[in-house]
Design an enzyme around this catalytic site. Structure first.
Site, PDB file in Angstrom:
ATOM      1  N   CYS A 102       0.818  -1.225   0.000  1.00  0.00           N
ATOM      2  CA  CYS A 102       0.000   0.000   0.000  1.00  0.00           C
ATOM      3  C   CYS A 102       0.852   1.277   0.000  1.00  0.00           C
ATOM      4  O   CYS A 102       1.449   1.607  -1.008  1.00  0.00           O
ATOM      5  CB  CYS A 102      -0.983  -0.050   1.169  1.00  0.00           C
ATOM      6  SG  CYS A 102      -2.434   0.931   0.887  1.00  0.00           S
ATOM      7  N   ARG A 136     -12.552   5.658  -0.474  1.00  0.00           N
ATOM      8  CA  ARG A 136     -11.547   4.686  -0.058  1.00  0.00           C
ATOM      9  C   ARG A 136     -11.998   3.292  -0.465  1.00  0.00           C
ATOM     10  O   ARG A 136     -13.192   2.978  -0.403  1.00  0.00           O
ATOM     11  CB  ARG A 136     -11.332   4.715   1.466  1.00  0.00           C
ATOM     12  CG  ARG A 136     -10.655   5.963   1.962  1.00  0.00           C
ATOM     13  CD  ARG A 136     -10.193   5.830   3.410  1.00  0.00           C
ATOM     14  NE  ARG A 136      -9.007   4.966   3.508  1.00  0.00           N
ATOM     15  CZ  ARG A 136      -7.758   5.406   3.286  1.00  0.00           C
ATOM     16  NH1 ARG A 136      -7.560   6.652   2.918  1.00  0.00           N
ATOM     17  NH2 ARG A 136      -6.727   4.597   3.393  1.00  0.00           N
ATOM     18  N   HIS A 203      -3.096  -5.727   2.745  1.00  0.00           N
ATOM     19  CA  HIS A 203      -2.703  -5.824   4.156  1.00  0.00           C
ATOM     20  C   HIS A 203      -3.257  -7.149   4.686  1.00  0.00           C
ATOM     21  O   HIS A 203      -3.664  -8.018   3.912  1.00  0.00           O
ATOM     22  CB  HIS A 203      -3.347  -4.679   4.951  1.00  0.00           C
ATOM     23  CG  HIS A 203      -2.891  -3.315   4.574  1.00  0.00           C
ATOM     24  ND1 HIS A 203      -1.711  -2.764   4.985  1.00  0.00           N
ATOM     25  CD2 HIS A 203      -3.490  -2.373   3.804  1.00  0.00           C
ATOM     26  CE1 HIS A 203      -1.599  -1.525   4.518  1.00  0.00           C
ATOM     27  NE2 HIS A 203      -2.658  -1.264   3.795  1.00  0.00           N
TER      28      HIS A 203
HETATM   29  N1  GLN Z   1      -2.208   6.779   2.181  1.00  0.00           N
HETATM   30  C1  GLN Z   1      -2.295   5.796   1.110  1.00  0.00           C
HETATM   31  C2  GLN Z   1      -3.728   5.667   0.564  1.00  0.00           C
HETATM   32  O1  GLN Z   1      -4.655   6.054   1.247  1.00  0.00           O
HETATM   33  C3  GLN Z   1      -1.838   4.448   1.603  1.00  0.00           C
HETATM   34  C4  GLN Z   1      -2.762   3.850   2.675  1.00  0.00           C
HETATM   35  C5  GLN Z   1      -2.234   2.552   3.248  1.00  0.00           C
HETATM   36  O2  GLN Z   1      -1.029   2.332   3.345  1.00  0.00           O
HETATM   37  N2  GLN Z   1      -3.182   1.685   3.709  1.00  0.00           N
HETATM   38  O3  GLN Z   1      -3.923   5.169  -0.530  1.00  0.00           O
END
Ligand code: GLN
Length: 252
Positions: A102, A136, A203
């Site tokens: 990520c 998101r 993740h």
């Molecule tokens: N800040 C980045 C995004 O929102 C990575 C987020 C993360 O590492 N889960 O895409």
């Protein structure tokens, strides 16, 4: 190669920014790489590569670069380019492997641009670029892996990102999205593979439920030292967890 011979072979994990780039259980990837290397008969250790000059990067077999919110990415991206970029490129050219998840994945590319339009330059280790969207992407991810010979052929994880990542011609996807959004929610691709670098949005943490990917990274790193096939391990517990996520994802 018998375990007795391996006994004195070292295996080193390099953990990039453990204090800042480590969310949604990403630390589990470090533990999995260390334990599996030990179970395979190696003397495993971890080198923490925080901000500032890093002296031990040439000893590292597998680098791990975890996730982080926009704030944490902003705190480390100058350091990444000033103190880590050259050594990381050199290590990868000499056969070290990288797993980036990520936020770490995004910063290994050309740039990461936040939803507010703030752009963090990456180090261009992989041919990807990322621009965040308003929505998101959150939830289970199931991927049909594009890595030859990976058994099982699926990879499972959990995503939580606003970034939309698009691959350039020098990178190929880690796999095809069967469940979830993956790189950008539109081209049905997840992650990227370029040389010894694997980037992914998964993740979970990723490796405890994907032992086959962990061993792919370990074996890949040790190839440069003449390491052959890894010993067989009983992965029944890990693959039961893998199967459970597959079933949960199919129910949703
Ligand atoms: N800040 C980045 C995004 O929102 C990575 C987020 C993360 O590492 N889960 O895409």
């Amino acid at each position: 190669m018998g375990l007795a011979i391996l006994g004195n072979m070292k295996f080193t994990v390099g953990w990039l920014y453990p204090d800042l780039m480590n969310i949604y259980g990403d630390r589990g990837n470090i533990l999995t790489l260390l334990r599996r290397a030990e179970w395979h008969g190696f003397e495993a250790s971890v080198v923490e590569l925080g901000r500032g000059a890093a002296t031990q990067m040439d000893e590292v077999d597998v680098f791990f670069f975890g996730g982080g919110q926009d704030r944490e990415q902003a705190l480390i991206y100058d350091d990444l380019r000033q103190f880590k970029q050259a050594s990381l490129q050199q290590a990868v050219e000499s056969g070290a492997q990288v797993l980036a998840v990520c936020g770490g994945y995004q910063l290994l590319g050309h740039y990461y641009q936040t939803a507010d339009g703030e752009r963090y330059d990456g180090i261009g280790l992989i041919d990807v670029r990322t621009e965040a969207g308003k929505k998101r992407f959150i939830g289970d991810v199931v991927v049909l892996s594009a890595i030859d010979g990976l058994t099982p052929s699926t990879l499972v994880g959990f995503e939580n990102h606003s970034g939309r990542t698009f691959l350039g011609p020098n990178a190929r996807p880690l796999g095809k999205v069967l469940k979830g959004h993956g790189n950008n929610g539109s081209d049905h691709q997840e992650g990227c593979v370029q040389g010894g670098v694997i980037g992914t949005y998964m993740h979970g943490s990723l490796l405890p439920k994907n032992p086959h990917l962990a061993d792919h990274l370990i074996a890949g790193a040790l190839r440069r030292r003449g390491g052959g096939a890894l010993s067989h391990l009983d992965d029944s517990a890990e693959l039961a967890a893998h199967g459970w996520v597959l079933q949960r994802a199919q129910r949703r």
